[in-house]
Design a protein around this motif. Structure first.
Motif, PDB file in Angstrom:
ATOM      1  N   THR A  96       0.777  -1.199   0.058  1.00 32.65           N
ATOM      2  CA  THR A  96      -0.070   0.100  -0.028  1.00 32.65           C
ATOM      3  C   THR A  96       0.877   1.313  -0.101  1.00 32.65           C
ATOM      4  O   THR A  96       0.510   2.330  -0.693  1.00 32.65           O
ATOM      5  CB  THR A  96      -0.850  -0.067   1.218  1.00 32.65           C
ATOM      6  N   LYS A 143      -6.983  -2.160  -2.312  1.00 37.41           N
ATOM      7  CA  LYS A 143      -5.853  -1.694  -1.421  1.00 37.41           C
ATOM      8  C   LYS A 143      -6.276  -0.131  -1.077  1.00 37.41           C
ATOM      9  O   LYS A 143      -6.266   0.040  -0.005  1.00 37.41           O
ATOM     10  CB  LYS A 143      -4.494  -1.437  -2.015  1.00 37.41           C
ATOM     11  N   LYS A 146      -9.202  -0.288   1.133  1.00 36.12           N
ATOM     12  CA  LYS A 146      -8.698  -0.735   2.603  1.00 36.12           C
ATOM     13  C   LYS A 146      -8.226   0.474   3.302  1.00 36.12           C
ATOM     14  O   LYS A 146      -8.487   0.905   4.637  1.00 36.12           O
ATOM     15  CB  LYS A 146      -7.737  -1.703   2.355  1.00 36.12           C
ATOM     16  N   ARG A 147      -7.344   1.187   2.492  1.00 37.67           N
ATOM     17  CA  ARG A 147      -6.547   2.270   3.109  1.00 37.67           C
ATOM     18  C   ARG A 147      -7.573   3.273   3.575  1.00 37.67           C
ATOM     19  O   ARG A 147      -7.576   4.175   4.648  1.00 37.67           O
ATOM     20  CB  ARG A 147      -5.669   3.017   2.203  1.00 37.67           C
ATOM     21  N   CYS A 149     -10.645   2.828   4.536  1.00 34.93           N
ATOM     22  CA  CYS A 149     -11.295   2.422   5.707  1.00 34.93           C
ATOM     23  C   CYS A 149     -10.518   2.631   7.077  1.00 34.93           C
ATOM     24  O   CYS A 149     -10.916   3.141   7.851  1.00 34.93           O
ATOM     25  CB  CYS A 149     -11.310   0.811   5.745  1.00 34.93           C
ATOM     26  N   VAL A 150      -9.188   2.307   6.914  1.00 34.02           N
ATOM     27  CA  VAL A 150      -8.404   2.581   8.027  1.00 34.02           C
ATOM     28  C   VAL A 150      -8.481   4.149   8.390  1.00 34.02           C
ATOM     29  O   VAL A 150      -8.571   4.381   9.539  1.00 34.02           O
ATOM     30  CB  VAL A 150      -6.790   2.145   7.837  1.00 34.02           C
ATOM     31  N   GLU A 151      -8.577   4.806   7.230  1.00 32.64           N
ATOM     32  CA  GLU A 151      -8.461   6.377   7.608  1.00 32.64           C
ATOM     33  C   GLU A 151     -10.051   6.715   8.165  1.00 32.64           C
ATOM     34  O   GLU A 151     -10.030   7.382   9.140  1.00 32.64           O
ATOM     35  CB  GLU A 151      -8.362   7.379   6.426  1.00 32.64           C
ATOM     36  N   LEU A 217     -17.196  -3.615   4.265  1.00 33.32           N
ATOM     37  CA  LEU A 217     -15.422  -3.583   4.758  1.00 33.32           C
ATOM     38  C   LEU A 217     -15.351  -3.788   5.909  1.00 33.32           C
ATOM     39  O   LEU A 217     -14.155  -3.557   6.593  1.00 33.32           O
ATOM     40  CB  LEU A 217     -15.163  -2.055   4.282  1.00 33.32           C
TER      41      LEU A 217
END
Lengths: 221, 630
Positions: A96, A143, A146-147, A149-151, A217
């Motif tokens: 990523t 990817k 997902k990033r 999502c983390v944010e 997600l």
């Protein structure tokens, strides 16, 4: 009849270079030039007027005399010279960090993954590129999402909005329900702006899709 | 409010019959409501009226109240009045020396509070008491001093009195011209007095006093002119009765002395009748004495003797020694009493006169003493004041010096403390910087190794691989390929991260994204909330690598559904905690693992701590703290 598109392909592995060349020739009428290092490729690009560049990111064959060490540097050099050429990345790098940084900073027209790529995808990507669209491989998309999502998970307000939205019939009902970390309420305009950003981040077509994707997600339960 | 109003009512109704009673009530009310300035005002009025009415007890009460007020409130005005009323009290008790003393005390207080009018008034009272006590010099001094206070404030009433007093003093001393000059000055001032009644009274006094100076000088014609002029003023017989007597009697005296006694009779008779009507014993002694004098002048011995006897009686009754001696003198002059009785009268007269003279002398001495003592006291006070001031100054200086010394001492101590702290801090900082440098050097070494592995070892291996492929030794080439990949991975593990191009925050998010999935959620707290740019790169790198190592471990081994990463930054330390809900592991067994060892080493290089807690089937918590500066 249009003249064929002129394409440059750069990769340090001759085998892969050959594979890409054959895939291109298989599906379309292109004028393709290849190179195994960035310095050579950059010289060619400056000389002739090419339409598209396909480049790898890391080059293991660099020596002390190498000026341009990586795909990123090549792209930067081209952008610095303001050469009119569409840039596509074709690489094995799926971390990523690398992926995000390349997409975020260099904004290539396409980001393809070598190992999953075939002639069909390659040609589809070229079509998109020439249509001024952006194309990323499916895994790259995953990817990026997902990033996001983390944010989003770090954003208390976004989480609140995503949790509260299904309970409300109208967006305006969220006003007074959503609060900042310091307890102050958030205005409708801010809420709507946030929702718009969330839809982009999670690639959702509307708010209902957004909620479904967020659940899928694992952002919300 | 009702009570206050009634106090004002009582205070302001000075014309009423029961004035004293009402003032007393006002005093009581003021005491009841504890209003200090009202207490003062009511008592001052009450005391003064008591004095006018000669109510010694009430005067004493006012004096006591003022004293209490002063004790309570330290009100100097009350203290001055307290002394004033004490003086009045002694005046009523004929203890004039004490009276003089307290007047002086009262005056001194008023001087202190710069109340010129009160100072002047007290000095006037003193001058009067001194004049009555025949202390002519003292009286003159007091009067002149009084003028110093009153003239600048344009007071008419008391300035006039003071000049009158000076006139009377000069008259006593036989300096009649000077006396008249003073009296004229007094008249001049009194004429400016806006109060008509006071003005008239002062003018009557003026005519009377001027008349007396001429009588004493032997200029009876002039005396008669002035006295008559006084008597010619409109309806004074009704409005100023006592002044009227005075003028009439002095006029009669002048006629008698002018050897025109027949002109005296009518006035004397009129005055005498009026005094009888008013039961004025003191006045009667004077008028009988004068009548006796008149009859002597008329050669009517019998009537002269009768009136002299009456004069003596009234003088005795009113305890007026001077008039008693005058009556006795008249009696001794009589030709119709036998020798023996006449001698008796004469002897008594001489004895009384002597005692009067003696008394005058003692009073004079006492007054002189009081004057002297007051002066001395004032001088002493002045000296003491200067001494006190000097002492105060010395004490102040000493204090200042002490304070300066103290401050200097504290300052030096602080400076010393600060230097020690700065020195210590600096040493710590230097040590820390040296440590960081060491870390950087080791990092560089690692980079070097990683680069060598990548470029040289992996490069050589690839060339070998190509060679083998050319020679068609595919199996060996394949295994060599996996060796190459391993070397490359090792190189990647060793190769560091730098945050020059991509921020620590973004890289950490990118890292976490690689392990994030819907089955293994990873949350980060405290990443956006803190400013990581202030940290040294080596610290950020260690934090990043530790998180990578532990998330990788959790992802690979823990079979967890949730990893929580919490970052905290305070003034001194960075804290990281990584928590999973996975299967856990035996910490003592795994402690020797290369990953953990490597991690621990990096943290310890920076002077930090790592703590690993793991419970089988419950999860693992790793807590890291790294000092950030000092």
């Amino acid at each position: 009849m249009f003249s064929p598109l002129k394409i440059v392909v750069v990769d340090d592995h001759q085998l892969i270079l050959d594979g890409i060349m054959s895939s291109l020739k298989e599906k379309g009428n292109y004028e393709v030039v290849s190179s195994t290092n960035c310095d050579d490729a950059f010289a060619k690009i400056k000389e002739g007027s090419f339409d598209i560049l396909f480049t790898d990111l890391s080059f293991d064959n660099s020596s002390f005399s190498t000026k341009i060490e990586s795909g990123e540097h090549l792209i930067k050099a081209i952008q610095k010279e303001k050469i009119a050429i569409k840039i596509a990345v074709i690489t094995g790098h799926t971390e990523t960090n690398r992926l995000y940084n390349v997409i975020h900073n260099l904004k290539p027209s396409a980001y393809l993954l070598k190992n999953k790529c075939d002639a069909t995808e390659l040609n589809f990507a070229i079509k998109k590129i020439m249509n001024n669209d952006v194309y990323y491989s499916h895994e790259v998309h995953q990817k990026l999402i997902k990033r996001a999502c983390v944010e989003i998970q770090m954003d208390e307000v976004a989480i609140q909005i995503l949790k509260e939205l299904p309970k409300q019939s109208k967006i305006s009902n969220l006003v007074g329900v959503i609060h900042k970390a310091d307890g102050s309420p958030i205005k409708l305009r801010s809420i709507e702006a946030k929702l718009a950003n969330l839809r982009i981040d999670l690639n959702a077509v509307n708010n209902t899709d957004l909620i479904l994707k967020a659940k899928e997600l694992g952002i919300i339960d | 409010m009702v009570e206050k109003d009634s106090i004002l009512y009582y205070l302001n109704n000075t014309k009423r019959k029961n004035q004293l009673k009402e003032l007393k009530r006002a005093v009581d009310l003021a005491e009841e409501i504890h209003h200090d300035s009202l207490i003062r005002e009511t008592n001052i009025k009450f005391g003064l009226q008591s004095y006018f009415k000669k109510k010694v007890k009430n005067l004493d009460l006012a004096h006591q109240n003022l004293k209490r007020l002063y004790m309570r409130s330290q009100d100097s005005l009350a203290l001055a009045k307290m002394f004033h009323y004490k003086a009045l009290f002694h005046l009523l008790n004929f203890t004039r020396d004490s009276s003089l003393y307290y007047y002086a005390e009262s005056k001194n207080i008023s001087v202190l509070i710069k109340d010129s009018l009160e100072v002047g008034r007290r000095l006037l009272s003193m001058a009067n008491v001194q004049r009555d006590g025949k202390d002519l010099l003292g009286s003159e001094i007091s009067a002149i001093e009084g003028l110093k206070y009153l003239e600048p404030i344009n007071d008419y009433r008391y300035t006039g009195f003071l000049y009158t007093n000076l006139g009377l003093l000069s008259s006593r001393a036989g300096k009649y011209k000077e006396a008249r000059r003073y009296l004229n000055k007094a008249k001049e001032i009194n004429e400016k007095n806006p109060n008509g009644r006071r003005k008239t009274r002062a003018i009557l006094n003026y005519f009377n006093n001027i008349g007396i100076t001429y009588i004493n000088e032997g200029n009876y014609d002039k005396a008669i002119t002035f006295l008559k002029e006084g008597l010619a003023l409109d309806s004074i017989a009704i409005k100023f009765r006592s002044k009227y007597y005075l003028l009439v009697e002095n006029l009669s005296d002048a006629y008698i002395l002018q050897k025109n006694p027949e002109k005296a009779y009518q006035g004397l008779k009129e005055a005498n009748d009026l005094k009888v009507k008013n039961n004025d014993t003191k006045g009667l002694s004077t008028s009988h004495n004068l009548l006796s004098k008149y009859y002597y002048a008329m050669n009517d011995e019998k009537k002269a003797l009768y009136h002299a006897k009456r004069g003596l009686e009234f003088a005795k009754e009113s305890k007026h020694l001077l008039r008693e001696t005058r009556a006795l003198k008249l009696l001794a002059k009589s030709k119709i009493v036998n020798r023996k009785t006449a001698n008796e009268y004469l002897k008594t007269y001489i004895r009384l006169n002597d005692s009067l003279f003696k008394r005058e002398r003692t009073i004079k001495n006492q007054f002189a003493r009081i004057r002297f003592e007051t002066d001395k006291k004032e001088k002493e006070n002045a000296t003491l004041k200067i001494e006190n001031e000097n002492k105060q100054l010395e004490i102040e200086q000493e204090k200042q010096q002490k304070a300066i010394g103290f401050l200097v001492a504290i300052g030096s101590l602080l400076l010393l403390g600060i230097s020690v702290l700065v020195f210590k801090n600096r040493r710590k900082k230097l040590a820390f910087e040296a440590q960081l440098q060491k870390v950087e050097v080791r990092e560089e070494e690692r980079q070097q190794i990683a680069k060598s592995l990548h470029d040289e070892v992996a490069g050589d291996l690839r060339m070998l691989h190509q060679q083998l492929e050319k020679d068609n030794q595919t199996a060996i080439a394949e295994s060599l390929n996996s060796v190459t990949n391993n070397v490359r991975n090792l190189s990647h593990q060793l190769s560091s991260v730098n945050f020059d191009e991509v921020s620590f925050q973004d890289q950490l998010v990118n890292l976490v994204s690689d392990y994030f999935s819907s089955t293994c959620k990873i949350s980060i707290r405290g990443l956006k909330e803190n400013d990581w740019s202030i940290l040294e790169n080596s610290i950020k790198r260690t934090v990043y690598l530790c998180i990578r190592e532990n998330v990788q471990n959790a992802h690979k081994h823990a079979k967890t559904t949730h990893i929580k990463i919490r970052l905290t930054l305070d003034k001194n330390k960075a804290y990281v905690s990584i928590e999973d809900t996975g299967v856990g592991f035996n910490v003592s067994e795994k402690a020797g693992g290369i990953g953990l060892k490597n991690q621990r080493e990096r943290i310890q290089e920076l002077g930090g701590k790592i703590e690993i807690q793991s419970i089988i089937n419950k999860g693992t918590t790793i807590q890291i703290e790294i000092p950030i500066h000092v």
